[in-house]
Design a protein around this motif. Structure first.
Motif, PDB file in Angstrom:
ATOM      1  N   THR A 149     -16.149   7.947   0.209  1.00 54.73           N
ATOM      2  CA  THR A 149     -16.344   7.976   1.662  1.00 54.73           C
ATOM      3  C   THR A 149     -15.777   6.735   2.345  1.00 54.73           C
ATOM      4  O   THR A 149     -16.093   6.464   3.508  1.00 54.73           O
ATOM      5  CB  THR A 149     -17.843   8.107   2.008  1.00 54.73           C
ATOM      6  N   GLY A 150     -14.925   5.996   1.663  1.00 51.60           N
ATOM      7  CA  GLY A 150     -14.432   4.733   2.188  1.00 51.60           C
ATOM      8  C   GLY A 150     -13.665   4.847   3.490  1.00 51.60           C
ATOM      9  O   GLY A 150     -13.602   3.893   4.266  1.00 51.60           O
ATOM     10  N   ASN A 151     -13.048   6.008   3.761  1.00 46.58           N
ATOM     11  CA  ASN A 151     -12.252   6.183   4.965  1.00 46.58           C
ATOM     12  C   ASN A 151     -12.895   7.131   5.974  1.00 46.58           C
ATOM     13  O   ASN A 151     -12.238   7.571   6.923  1.00 46.58           O
ATOM     14  CB  ASN A 151     -10.867   6.718   4.603  1.00 46.58           C
ATOM     15  N   LEU A 152     -14.160   7.449   5.780  1.00 43.64           N
ATOM     16  CA  LEU A 152     -14.824   8.435   6.627  1.00 43.64           C
ATOM     17  C   LEU A 152     -15.820   7.775   7.576  1.00 43.64           C
ATOM     18  O   LEU A 152     -16.462   6.780   7.219  1.00 43.64           O
ATOM     19  CB  LEU A 152     -15.558   9.468   5.763  1.00 43.64           C
ATOM     20  N   ASP A 153     -15.973   8.353   8.766  1.00 45.25           N
ATOM     21  CA  ASP A 153     -17.008   7.876   9.677  1.00 45.25           C
ATOM     22  C   ASP A 153     -18.369   8.282   9.112  1.00 45.25           C
ATOM     23  O   ASP A 153     -18.467   9.179   8.270  1.00 45.25           O
ATOM     24  CB  ASP A 153     -16.796   8.451  11.077  1.00 45.25           C
ATOM     25  N   PRO A 154     -19.446   7.612   9.549  1.00 44.37           N
ATOM     26  CA  PRO A 154     -20.771   7.846   8.944  1.00 44.37           C
ATOM     27  C   PRO A 154     -21.219   9.306   8.945  1.00 44.37           C
ATOM     28  O   PRO A 154     -21.763   9.792   7.944  1.00 44.37           O
ATOM     29  CB  PRO A 154     -21.702   6.974   9.794  1.00 44.37           C
TER      30      PRO A 154
END
Length: 226
Positions: A167-172
């Motif tokens: 999830t390093g590039n995803l918004d919360p």
């Protein structure tokens, strides 16, 4: 090896070419249906451990068992075949193929395993990329590429899901949706899963959080801070 174990690490050690030892006599058993998160300081060997489990690297000592088979005992062709059928891997760098459309990228594990293609479309919908099937990776943001990589890792219902900072590039909000998708797929398919993450929120979606350090993998109690 126990009949219920999907993965068993037996005395794994690994030293980098520069002489730094990152894993020492590490043992751990992951049973069918378990979904765990591994946390730890940078450089402690979390990504290295995932690469060893996936057979992309070889331990200096010890054995890795996957579904009752010693991974290191297989030649390259047999190890590739096992990985193709039973593993789903989400890399930090995505490794989405630039010359294939999104649908073709996600369908690749189905093609390689001679499985029907319809689930590729379903997985693109599941990660919120419906309508983008014929787009190419160059048209996507980093977060969208990460979602393609996750859809591809899950599409063939692997026995073991390995995800490095998924999830390093995803918004919360998107991260939570994707993490719940990973969890539900792992549980529904009777698989097992490991995510490596620095995110407390991501780790909290797993059944158990493990801390990797020089002394091995230790469960993190709910009141501890990582």
């Amino acid at each position: 090896m126990k009949n219920t174990a999907t993965l068993e690490l037996c005395g794994i050690s690994k030293t980098y070419a520069n002489g730094k030892q990152v894993l020492s006599d590490l043992s751990y058993t992951l049973t069918t249906g378990e979904y765990v998160a591994i946390m730890g300081e940078s450089g402690v060997g979390k990504s290295t451990l995932l690469n060893l489990i996936a057979g992309l690297d070889i331990p200096d000592t010890g054995e890795i068992w996957v579904d009752g088979v010693v991974l290191s005992a297989k030649d390259d062709e047999a190890a590739t075949s096992l990985r193709r059928r039973h593993f789903g891997f989400v890399f930090q760098a995505f490794h989405v193929l630039p010359h294939l459309t999104l649908l073709q990228n996600v369908a690749l594990p189905l093609l390689l395993n001679h499985l029907p293609f319809d689930r590729a479309q379903q997985m693109l919908v599941a990660v919120g990329l419906q309508g983008r099937e014929q787009d190419f990776p160059r048209q996507l943001s980093g977060g969208e590429l990460q979602r393609v990589a996750i859809a591809r890792a899950l599409v063939h219902r692997p026995r073991l899901v390995l995800a490095d900072e998924p999830t390093g590039n995803l918004d919360p909000d998107t991260a939570q949706e994707i993490l719940q998708l990973m969890r539900s797929e792992i549980k529904a398919n009777g698989a097992a899963g490991i995510i490596v993450t620095h995110s407390q929120a991501a780790a909290a979606t797993a059944d158990q959080i493990l801390l990797l350090s020089k002394t091995g993998l230790q469960p993190v109690l709910s009141h501890q801070r990582v």
